[in-house]
Write a protein that holds these residues in place. Structure first.
Motif, short mmCIF file in Angstrom:
data_model
loop_
_atom_site.label_atom_id
_atom_site.label_comp_id
_atom_site.label_asym_id
_atom_site.label_seq_id
_atom_site.Cartn_x
_atom_site.Cartn_y
_atom_site.Cartn_z
N LEU A 409 0.84 -1.21 0.00
CA LEU A 409 0.00 0.00 0.00
C LEU A 409 0.87 1.26 0.00
O LEU A 409 0.59 2.22 -0.72
CB LEU A 409 -0.92 -0.01 1.22
CG LEU A 409 -2.00 -1.10 1.25
CD1 LEU A 409 -2.83 -0.97 2.52
CD2 LEU A 409 -2.90 -1.03 0.02
N ALA A 410 1.92 1.20 0.81
CA ALA A 410 2.82 2.35 0.85
C ALA A 410 3.55 2.52 -0.47
O ALA A 410 3.76 3.66 -0.95
CB ALA A 410 3.82 2.19 1.99
N ALA A 411 3.94 1.40 -1.07
CA ALA A 411 4.65 1.47 -2.36
C ALA A 411 3.74 2.01 -3.45
O ALA A 411 4.20 2.73 -4.35
CB ALA A 411 5.16 0.08 -2.73
N GLU A 412 2.45 1.65 -3.39
CA GLU A 412 1.50 2.20 -4.37
C GLU A 412 1.46 3.73 -4.30
O GLU A 412 1.51 4.43 -5.33
CB GLU A 412 0.11 1.64 -4.12
CG GLU A 412 -0.21 0.38 -4.87
CD GLU A 412 -1.68 0.03 -4.79
OE1 GLU A 412 -2.22 -0.46 -5.80
OE2 GLU A 412 -2.28 0.24 -3.72
N VAL A 413 1.38 4.23 -3.10
CA VAL A 413 1.35 5.70 -2.91
C VAL A 413 2.66 6.30 -3.40
O VAL A 413 2.67 7.36 -4.07
CB VAL A 413 1.11 6.04 -1.43
CG1 VAL A 413 1.19 7.55 -1.22
CG2 VAL A 413 -0.23 5.50 -0.98
N THR A 414 3.78 5.62 -3.09
CA THR A 414 5.08 6.13 -3.52
C THR A 414 5.18 6.17 -5.04
O THR A 414 5.72 7.13 -5.61
CB THR A 414 6.19 5.25 -2.94
OG1 THR A 414 6.09 5.21 -1.52
CG2 THR A 414 7.56 5.78 -3.33
N VAL A 415 4.66 5.11 -5.71
CA VAL A 415 4.70 5.07 -7.17
C VAL A 415 3.87 6.20 -7.76
O VAL A 415 4.29 6.88 -8.71
CB VAL A 415 4.22 3.70 -7.68
CG1 VAL A 415 3.98 3.75 -9.20
CG2 VAL A 415 5.25 2.63 -7.36
N GLU A 416 2.69 6.41 -7.21
CA GLU A 416 1.83 7.49 -7.71
C GLU A 416 2.52 8.84 -7.55
O GLU A 416 2.53 9.68 -8.47
CB GLU A 416 0.50 7.49 -6.96
CG GLU A 416 -0.38 6.28 -7.28
CD GLU A 416 -1.66 6.28 -6.47
OE1 GLU A 416 -1.86 7.24 -5.69
OE2 GLU A 416 -2.45 5.32 -6.60
#
Length: 477
Positions: A409-416
């Protein structure tokens, strides 16, 4: 459950078929099913199952009577006793005997009954061992399969970074040629392109190595032809992560063959205790025997004749008179009695009861009983160890899955955020408002964020599949 290289060695024999069908793309279920049919350790365990099944059948038939046929034929020289005529003689002789003996144990402390129960439990435990090994293989196949899928996606990210760098190099080269940008910008971008190309090569190597590792486990003759399918795997919902690990453990206790096998071995040890205790009881058996014998010293006449032999008697006056009496008598010459005639004539039968009462046997029964009790305690401790291992594995898998999910979930936000940052940086770089160093940092940050998201995604998928396995005793992608 023990996941190690020795378990997986040779398990994915499915790739042997690809050497003959290079166009075939293997799905995970095909690989697992083929592995379950061809793995050497599974075959060895299956043979042990067959051995235990044979022992089970032997224990069941042990309650039947025993019959044995004994025979001998020999030559005697010097002073000896004829076993047929029981006569002492120094003549050379040939003798033979044939005996059919039977023995049926009526009671021996229920030892045979306990032995049947123990053999049934040992056979069941072997079946659980076979199922446990198959589960280990399924998990290892899934882990290897997902590693290849992860490396494929990381390679896609690396190639995209190289493509972006190539576009920037092309654009900057035209600006340099037009005199709108300094030559140094072009050189920096070409250096970054070279680094991106190195990342592509490293990602390709990682993918190749993951395939080779899987192929080596398969003992592939031609691993270059190996290819797996690439299913579009969705990120599982967080239902298992939100579930209490204690409930997962409670369910797994009823499903996992490692636990069932350990429980069965405890029962088998308890039956073995009963077997050793039965050694202190008397043994009552019914015995019987039918036998016959032969000796070349037994003779028979060549024939017979009827003769009249006068028999004395008294008449009415009390005077002695002789009356002829007919009697059949043998006549010579005498010949050796034939073997077939002796077999029937010398036949003897016996039936009786045999009782054996153990009084003192060097404390063997007592010692065996103590050893059996110790083995039972060891089996109980092994069961507790299996339970503790399962509990720790499930709790660890649950914690890992939860951490992987949060990381994803954190990586998704980071990618965005990284994508927006890179888009903004690209626009500024193209108009000359951002230097080369900051632009490369934005691009590299995006690549790192995407790679981390992919790792978190596949790690979370695998950890979730592990939890699903403990709940269902099955694993599917």
């Amino acid at each position: 459950m023990k996941l190690n290289i020795s378990v997986v060695l040779g398990i994915l024999m499915c790739l042997n078929a690809t050497a003959q069908d290079t166009g075939k793309v293997w799905g995970i279920e095909e690989c697992v099913n083929y592995a379950l049919e061809n793995n050497i350790q599974i075959k060895q365990t299956a043979l042990q199952v067959e051995a235990n099944k044979t022992s089970q059948q032997s224990a069941k038939w042990d309650i039947a009577p025993n019959f044995n046929l004994n025979s001998n034929y020999g030559w005697n020289f010097g002073l000896n006793i004829d076993p047929v005529t029981n006569e002492i003689s120094q003549a050379r002789r040939q003798t033979a005997s044939l005996n059919l003996q039977g023995n049926w144990v009526v009671f021996n402390g229920l030892r045979k009954h306990y032995n049947i129960s123990k053999s049934n439990l040992d056979y069941l435990a072997a079946l659980y061992d076979l199922e446990d090994i198959k589960n280990d293989i399924s998990l290892n196949v899934a882990a290897s399969y997902l590693q290849i899928l992860l490396n494929k996606e990381i390679l896609v990210v690396a190639k995209e970074q190289e493509r972006v760098s190539q576009l920037q190099v092309n654009r900057t080269t035209k600006l340099v040629e037009a005199g709108a940008s300094p030559k140094g910008d072009q050189l920096q971008l070409e250096a970054q392109l070279a680094r991106d190309h190195q990342n592509v090569i490293a990602s390709e190597n990682a993918l190749t190595i993951s395939k080779l590792q899987l192929a080596n486990l398969l003992q592939l003759e031609n691993p270059d032809d190996f290819e797996i399918s690439s299913p579009d795997l969705d990120v599982p919902e967080a239902a298992l992560v939100a579930r209490d690990p204690a409930s997962i453990f409670a369910t797994a206790m009823d499903l996992q063959p490692a636990i069932k096998g350990a429980e069965t071995r405890v029962e088998s040890s308890e039956k073995n205790e009963a077997i050793t205790k039965s050694g202190a009881y008397p043994t009552l058996s019914v015995v019987g025997q039918v036998g016959t014998s032969y000796s070349d010293q037994i003779l028979e006449p060549a024939g017979t004749e009827t003769v009249n032999i006068p028999q004395p008697t008294y008449d009415q006056n009390g005077q002695v008179i002789f009356i002829p009496f007919s009697q059949t008598v043998p006549i010579g010459p005498y010949e050796e009695k034939k073997f077939g005639n002796q077999v029937g004539d010398n036949l003897n039968e016996y039936i009786g009861l045999s009782l054996s009462v153990p009084l003192f046997n060097g404390l063997n029964v007592h010692s065996n009983k103590q050893i059996a009790e110790i083995n039972t305690k060891q089996s109980q401790l092994q069961l507790e160890m299996e339970k503790n291992t399962l509990r720790q594995t499930i709790y660890q898998a649950h914690a890992d899955a939860k951490a992987s999910y949060n990381s994803y979930l954190a990586a998704e936000v980071t990618v965005e955020s990284s994508e927006e940052s890179f888009k903004y940086s690209k626009e500024r770089f193209e108009v000359g408002a951002l230097n080369q160093f900051d632009f490369e940092n934005a691009k590299n940050s995006l690549a790192i964020a995407k790679s981390e998201m992919l790792r978190s995604k596949y790690d979370y998928i695998f950890k979730t599949k592990v939890l699903e396995f403990y709940l269902t005793n099955q694993i599917k992608l």
